[in-house]
Write a protein that holds these residues in place. Structure first.
Motif, PDB file in Angstrom:
ATOM      1  N   LYS A 232      90.039 -40.124  60.323  1.00 35.88           N
ATOM      2  CA  LYS A 232      90.089 -38.761  59.778  1.00 35.88           C
ATOM      3  C   LYS A 232      91.528 -38.243  59.715  1.00 35.88           C
ATOM      4  CE  LYS A 232      88.864 -35.150  62.142  1.00 35.88           C
ATOM      5  NZ  LYS A 232      88.088 -34.160  62.921  1.00 35.88           N
ATOM      6  N   ALA A 233      92.320 -38.541  60.720  1.00 37.24           N
ATOM      7  CA  ALA A 233      93.714 -38.061  60.712  1.00 37.24           C
ATOM      8  C   ALA A 233      94.488 -38.656  59.542  1.00 37.24           C
ATOM      9  CB  ALA A 233      94.386 -38.416  62.040  1.00 37.24           C
ATOM     10  N   VAL A 234      94.242 -39.914  59.233  1.00 41.25           N
ATOM     11  CA  VAL A 234      94.929 -40.566  58.107  1.00 41.25           C
ATOM     12  C   VAL A 234      94.429 -39.989  56.775  1.00 41.25           C
ATOM     13  CG1 VAL A 234      95.438 -42.771  56.993  1.00 41.25           C
ATOM     14  CG2 VAL A 234      95.194 -42.652  59.494  1.00 41.25           C
ATOM     15  N   ILE A 235      93.121 -39.743  56.701  1.00 39.74           N
ATOM     16  CA  ILE A 235      92.558 -39.147  55.479  1.00 39.74           C
ATOM     17  C   ILE A 235      93.239 -37.801  55.201  1.00 39.74           C
ATOM     18  CG2 ILE A 235      90.459 -38.138  54.485  1.00 39.74           C
ATOM     19  CD1 ILE A 235      88.889 -40.261  56.174  1.00 39.74           C
ATOM     20  N   LYS A 236      93.357 -36.971  56.222  1.00 37.42           N
ATOM     21  CA  LYS A 236      93.996 -35.664  56.047  1.00 37.42           C
ATOM     22  C   LYS A 236      95.463 -35.831  55.645  1.00 37.42           C
ATOM     23  CE  LYS A 236      92.835 -32.465  59.109  1.00 37.42           C
ATOM     24  NZ  LYS A 236      92.500 -31.805  60.397  1.00 37.42           N
ATOM     25  N   GLU A 237      96.124 -36.795  56.241  1.00 41.65           N
ATOM     26  CA  GLU A 237      97.542 -37.049  55.929  1.00 41.65           C
ATOM     27  C   GLU A 237      97.707 -37.456  54.466  1.00 41.65           C
ATOM     28  OE1 GLU A 237      99.599 -39.696  58.755  1.00 41.65           O
ATOM     29  OE2 GLU A 237     100.234 -40.830  56.990  1.00 41.65           O
ATOM     30  N   ILE A 238      96.831 -38.334  53.971  1.00 34.68           N
ATOM     31  CA  ILE A 238      96.963 -38.814  52.586  1.00 34.68           C
ATOM     32  C   ILE A 238      96.515 -37.731  51.602  1.00 34.68           C
ATOM     33  CG2 ILE A 238      96.058 -40.525  50.954  1.00 34.68           C
ATOM     34  CD1 ILE A 238      96.256 -42.566  53.279  1.00 34.68           C
ATOM     35  N   PHE A 239      95.493 -36.942  51.947  1.00 33.96           N
ATOM     36  CA  PHE A 239      95.142 -35.787  51.111  1.00 33.96           C
ATOM     37  C   PHE A 239      96.358 -34.870  50.942  1.00 33.96           C
ATOM     38  CE2 PHE A 239      90.235 -35.440  51.959  1.00 33.96           C
ATOM     39  CZ  PHE A 239      90.036 -36.563  51.186  1.00 33.96           C
ATOM     40  N   GLN A 240      97.067 -34.636  52.044  1.00 35.91           N
ATOM     41  CA  GLN A 240      98.229 -33.748  52.010  1.00 35.91           C
ATOM     42  C   GLN A 240      99.349 -34.357  51.160  1.00 35.91           C
ATOM     43  OE1 GLN A 240      98.299 -30.713  53.361  1.00 35.91           O
ATOM     44  NE2 GLN A 240     100.401 -30.318  52.654  1.00 35.91           N
ATOM     45  N   GLU A 241      99.571 -35.647  51.336  1.00 35.37           N
ATOM     46  CA  GLU A 241     100.626 -36.331  50.565  1.00 35.37           C
ATOM     47  C   GLU A 241     100.330 -36.266  49.066  1.00 35.37           C
ATOM     48  OE1 GLU A 241     101.093 -40.448  51.575  1.00 35.37           O
ATOM     49  OE2 GLU A 241     102.380 -40.850  49.834  1.00 35.37           O
ATOM     50  N   PHE A 242      99.078 -36.497  48.701  1.00 30.76           N
ATOM     51  CA  PHE A 242      98.706 -36.446  47.279  1.00 30.76           C
ATOM     52  C   PHE A 242      98.937 -35.043  46.717  1.00 30.76           C
ATOM     53  CE2 PHE A 242      95.809 -36.084  43.690  1.00 30.76           C
ATOM     54  CZ  PHE A 242      95.918 -37.321  43.056  1.00 30.76           C
ATOM     55  N   GLY A 243      98.587 -34.023  47.511  1.00 26.44           N
ATOM     56  CA  GLY A 243      98.781 -32.645  47.070  1.00 26.44           C
ATOM     57  C   GLY A 243     100.243 -32.307  46.866  1.00 26.44           C
ATOM     58  N   GLU A 244     101.081 -32.733  47.790  1.00 22.31           N
ATOM     59  CA  GLU A 244     102.509 -32.449  47.666  1.00 22.31           C
ATOM     60  C   GLU A 244     103.111 -33.171  46.460  1.00 22.31           C
ATOM     61  OE1 GLU A 244     104.016 -33.629  51.440  1.00 22.31           O
ATOM     62  OE2 GLU A 244     103.196 -31.891  52.494  1.00 22.31           O
ATOM     63  N   LYS A 245     102.581 -34.331  46.145  1.00 21.69           N
ATOM     64  CA  LYS A 245     103.149 -35.142  45.065  1.00 21.69           C
ATOM     65  C   LYS A 245     102.648 -34.711  43.690  1.00 21.69           C
ATOM     66  CE  LYS A 245     104.494 -39.993  44.744  1.00 21.69           C
ATOM     67  NZ  LYS A 245     105.878 -39.702  45.138  1.00 21.69           N
ATOM     68  N   PHE A 246     101.353 -34.333  43.615  1.00 20.17           N
ATOM     69  CA  PHE A 246     100.757 -34.085  42.293  1.00 20.17           C
ATOM     70  C   PHE A 246     100.153 -32.690  42.141  1.00 20.17           C
ATOM     71  CE2 PHE A 246     100.152 -38.749  43.113  1.00 20.17           C
ATOM     72  CZ  PHE A 246     101.179 -39.179  42.268  1.00 20.17           C
ATOM     73  N   GLY A 247     100.211 -31.867  43.195  1.00 18.26           N
ATOM     74  CA  GLY A 247      99.781 -30.476  43.058  1.00 18.26           C
ATOM     75  C   GLY A 247      98.290 -30.235  43.215  1.00 18.26           C
ATOM     76  N   ARG A 248      97.528 -31.237  43.587  1.00 18.53           N
ATOM     77  CA  ARG A 248      96.095 -31.055  43.826  1.00 18.53           C
ATOM     78  C   ARG A 248      95.803 -31.510  45.257  1.00 18.53           C
ATOM     79  NH1 ARG A 248      96.196 -33.098  38.505  1.00 18.53           N
ATOM     80  NH2 ARG A 248      95.728 -35.227  39.163  1.00 18.53           N
ATOM     81  N   THR A 249      95.615 -30.544  46.146  1.00 18.63           N
ATOM     82  CA  THR A 249      95.436 -30.837  47.571  1.00 18.63           C
ATOM     83  C   THR A 249      93.964 -30.773  47.939  1.00 18.63           C
ATOM     84  OG1 THR A 249      97.611 -29.907  48.082  1.00 18.63           O
ATOM     85  CG2 THR A 249      96.072 -30.151  49.912  1.00 18.63           C
ATOM     86  N   TYR A 250      93.519 -31.759  48.690  1.00 17.01           N
ATOM     87  CA  TYR A 250      92.125 -31.841  49.129  1.00 17.01           C
ATOM     88  C   TYR A 250      92.045 -31.644  50.635  1.00 17.01           C
ATOM     89  CZ  TYR A 250      91.255 -33.620  44.443  1.00 17.01           C
ATOM     90  OH  TYR A 250      91.164 -33.734  43.068  1.00 17.01           O
ATOM     91  N   ASN A 251      90.868 -31.143  51.086  1.00 19.11           N
ATOM     92  CA  ASN A 251      90.617 -30.937  52.508  1.00 19.11           C
ATOM     93  C   ASN A 251      89.289 -31.586  52.878  1.00 19.11           C
ATOM     94  OD1 ASN A 251      92.900 -29.055  53.220  1.00 19.11           O
ATOM     95  ND2 ASN A 251      91.933 -27.853  51.604  1.00 19.11           N
ATOM     96  N   VAL A 252      89.116 -31.859  54.154  1.00 18.77           N
ATOM     97  CA  VAL A 252      87.871 -32.507  54.586  1.00 18.77           C
ATOM     98  C   VAL A 252      86.682 -31.557  54.447  1.00 18.77           C
ATOM     99  CG1 VAL A 252      88.995 -34.180  56.080  1.00 18.77           C
ATOM    100  CG2 VAL A 252      88.353 -31.950  57.010  1.00 18.77           C
ATOM    101  N   ILE A 253      86.923 -30.255  54.595  1.00 24.04           N
ATOM    102  CA  ILE A 253      85.955 -29.218  54.226  1.00 24.04           C
ATOM    103  C   ILE A 253      86.710 -28.191  53.391  1.00 24.04           C
ATOM    104  CG2 ILE A 253      84.269 -27.503  54.996  1.00 24.04           C
ATOM    105  CD1 ILE A 253      84.127 -28.867  57.667  1.00 24.04           C
ATOM    106  N   GLU A 254      86.188 -27.913  52.197  1.00 25.33           N
ATOM    107  CA  GLU A 254      86.811 -26.913  51.333  1.00 25.33           C
ATOM    108  C   GLU A 254      86.101 -25.569  51.566  1.00 25.33           C
ATOM    109  OE1 GLU A 254      89.324 -27.840  49.571  1.00 25.33           O
ATOM    110  OE2 GLU A 254      89.103 -29.998  49.251  1.00 25.33           O
ATOM    111  N   SER A 255      86.859 -24.498  51.522  1.00 27.22           N
ATOM    112  CA  SER A 255      86.243 -23.171  51.665  1.00 27.22           C
ATOM    113  C   SER A 255      86.489 -22.354  50.403  1.00 27.22           C
ATOM    114  CB  SER A 255      86.807 -22.442  52.886  1.00 27.22           C
ATOM    115  OG  SER A 255      88.210 -22.296  52.777  1.00 27.22           O
ATOM    116  N   TYR A 256      85.550 -21.445  50.108  1.00 25.75           N
ATOM    117  CA  TYR A 256      85.653 -20.613  48.903  1.00 25.75           C
ATOM    118  C   TYR A 256      85.252 -19.181  49.245  1.00 25.75           C
ATOM    119  CZ  TYR A 256      84.899 -18.927  44.125  1.00 25.75           C
ATOM    120  OH  TYR A 256      84.954 -18.213  42.961  1.00 25.75           O
ATOM    121  N   ARG A 257      86.178 -18.271  49.114  1.00 22.99           N
ATOM    122  CA  ARG A 257      85.979 -16.837  49.304  1.00 22.99           C
ATOM    123  C   ARG A 257      85.280 -16.531  50.643  1.00 22.99           C
ATOM    124  NH1 ARG A 257      84.486 -13.527  43.933  1.00 22.99           N
ATOM    125  NH2 ARG A 257      85.373 -11.916  45.293  1.00 22.99           N
ATOM    126  N   THR A 258      85.775 -17.128  51.691  1.00 23.87           N
ATOM    127  CA  THR A 258      85.158 -16.940  53.012  1.00 23.87           C
ATOM    128  C   THR A 258      85.741 -15.753  53.770  1.00 23.87           C
ATOM    129  OG1 THR A 258      86.728 -18.533  53.954  1.00 23.87           O
ATOM    130  CG2 THR A 258      84.591 -19.386  53.246  1.00 23.87           C
TER     131      THR A 258
END
Length: 392
Positions: A232-258
């Motif tokens: 899980k720690a690596v998944i979060k790290e690579i999600f973050q890296e992809f977001g910084e590189k291409f502008g689309r960041t993913y999270n293990v749980i996404e939240s919307y208007r919480t």
């Protein structure tokens, strides 16, 4: 520079696999997954992808071939759905035990019988405990992005585990959506060539998949569990890296208007976008204090992140799209209750099952579930789960 085009989601996934420069693909056609591997076979035949496309006589053989090619050091991909996944079952357990980083798209489809080719999550839930990393995409862009990220996660030497990327069959697989593709140069700057730490090689023989006698089997299973949890720690790290590189960041749980929410819906997959519409209407037109959590990572389960996100929430309405027959709850609802049981001030968890076999889950259904969940919380109703939208 990235370009945006309209393309069927299945074909966009194929293009992501091509950009990942896979070495081997083994697959057997099954609706609604077929368009993915059909297009990959065209790319290989036309010389646009330098890979071995290995046609087989069944899904059991497809996953067996994937085990062999991955063990030999090839970047390996496959895709399947429903009964095809069931036919792979024997080999699904072996792939993570051997730490083989196979990436598979699972076009989620209900399990027969009765025979159904439409969407729910019963196929994935049937292989919940095989040891694969399981990720959900909600739309075509996410499916494209998460396919690329999955190769990097799976092949990271701290992980070395297989991943299934889940897309809702037909709802996503057969629709045309706008996608922002990455160029080959951009993908190459993110995803390095596969560097297997161990591989089968006749010039340097090694053994893989040896017998696990009682003196070693238990330890092997613990090591496998630790590897999955720590991924899980690596998944979060690579999600973050992809977001910084291409502008689309993913999270293990996404939240919307919480913000300021007292009641949260929790969903997985493409129905999350319908749920967002329902949240907008309830907040903007009715002034209700509601929000949405979208579970991106199913395995390893993001327990800590969930506990943090539900702090201060009164009611959590969990929507499953599968049945655990004869059990104490629906698969996701039961998981959520277990994760929160030991926490103080946990929310009341209302567990719902909806949308089996491709039945629509509408905006009104989500609004009704919020109303019902809040009533159940007020009355502290004891229940296992409730089915929404079923004729009785």
């Amino acid at each position: 520079m990235a370009k945006k085009i309209g393309i069927e989601v299945s074909l966009a996934i194929s293009e992501a696999v091509k950009l990942a420069d896979v070495d081997a693909i083994a697959a057997y056609p099954i609706t609604p997954q077929t368009h993915i591997v059909e297009h990959l076979s065209e790319l290989v035949a036309d010389g646009e992808l330098n890979a071995e496309f290995i046609p087989v006589e069944s899904e059991h053989s497809a996953m067996s071939v994937c085990a062999g090619t991955s063990a030999a050091g090839a970047r390996t991909y496959t895709a399947t759905s429903s009964q095809g996944l069931a036919l792979m079952n024997e080999i699904l357990f072996i792939i993570p035990a051997l730490r083989l980083p196979v990436v598979m798209t699972l076009a989620n489809r209900s399990m027969s019988g009765p025979i159904s080719i439409w969407n729910d999550h019963s196929d994935l839930m049937s292989v919940r405990d095989t040891g694969w990393i399981s990720i959900f995409a909600e739309n075509g862009q996410e499916a494209f992005d998460l396919t690329l990220q999955s190769f990097k996660i799976a092949e990271d030497h701290r992980v070395m585990l297989p991943i299934n990327v889940n897309i809702d069959g037909f709802t996503l697989s057969h629709v045309i959506e706008p996608h922002e593709f990455l160029s080959q140069e951009e993908v190459d700057s993110f995803l390095p060539p596969y560097d297997p730490p161990l591989q089968l090689n006749p010039d340097k023989p090694v053994s893989m998949g040896m017998v696990g006698i009682p003196e070693i089997y238990f330890e092997a299973k613990k090591a496998q569990d630790v590897a999955l949890v720590e991924s899980k720690a690596v998944i979060k790290e690579i999600f973050q890296e992809f977001g910084e590189k291409f502008g689309r960041t993913y999270n293990v749980i996404e939240s919307y208007r919480t913000e300021d929410a007292e009641t949260l819906l929790l969903t997985m997959g493409s129905i999350s976008e319908t749920a967002m519409e329902a949240i907008d209407m309830m907040k903007d037109e009715q002034g209700k204090k509601v929000g949405l959590l979208r579970l991106r990572l199913w395995r390893p389960f993001p327990t800590d992140e969930l506990r943090e996100l539900v702090k201060g929430i009164k009611t959590l309405a969990v929507i499953d799209r599968a049945v655990s027959f004869g059990g104490t709850g629906a698969p996701v609802g039961g998981e959520i209750r277990s994760a929160l049981y030991s926490t103080e001030d946990r929310p009341y968890v209302a567990s719902f099952i909806a949308g089996l076999g491709g039945r629509d889950v509408t905006i009104k259904d989500f609004m009704d579930m919020v109303t019902l969940a809040e009533k159940m919380e007020t009355e502290q109703e004891v229940h296992e789960y409730k089915m929404i939208g079923v004729r009785e």
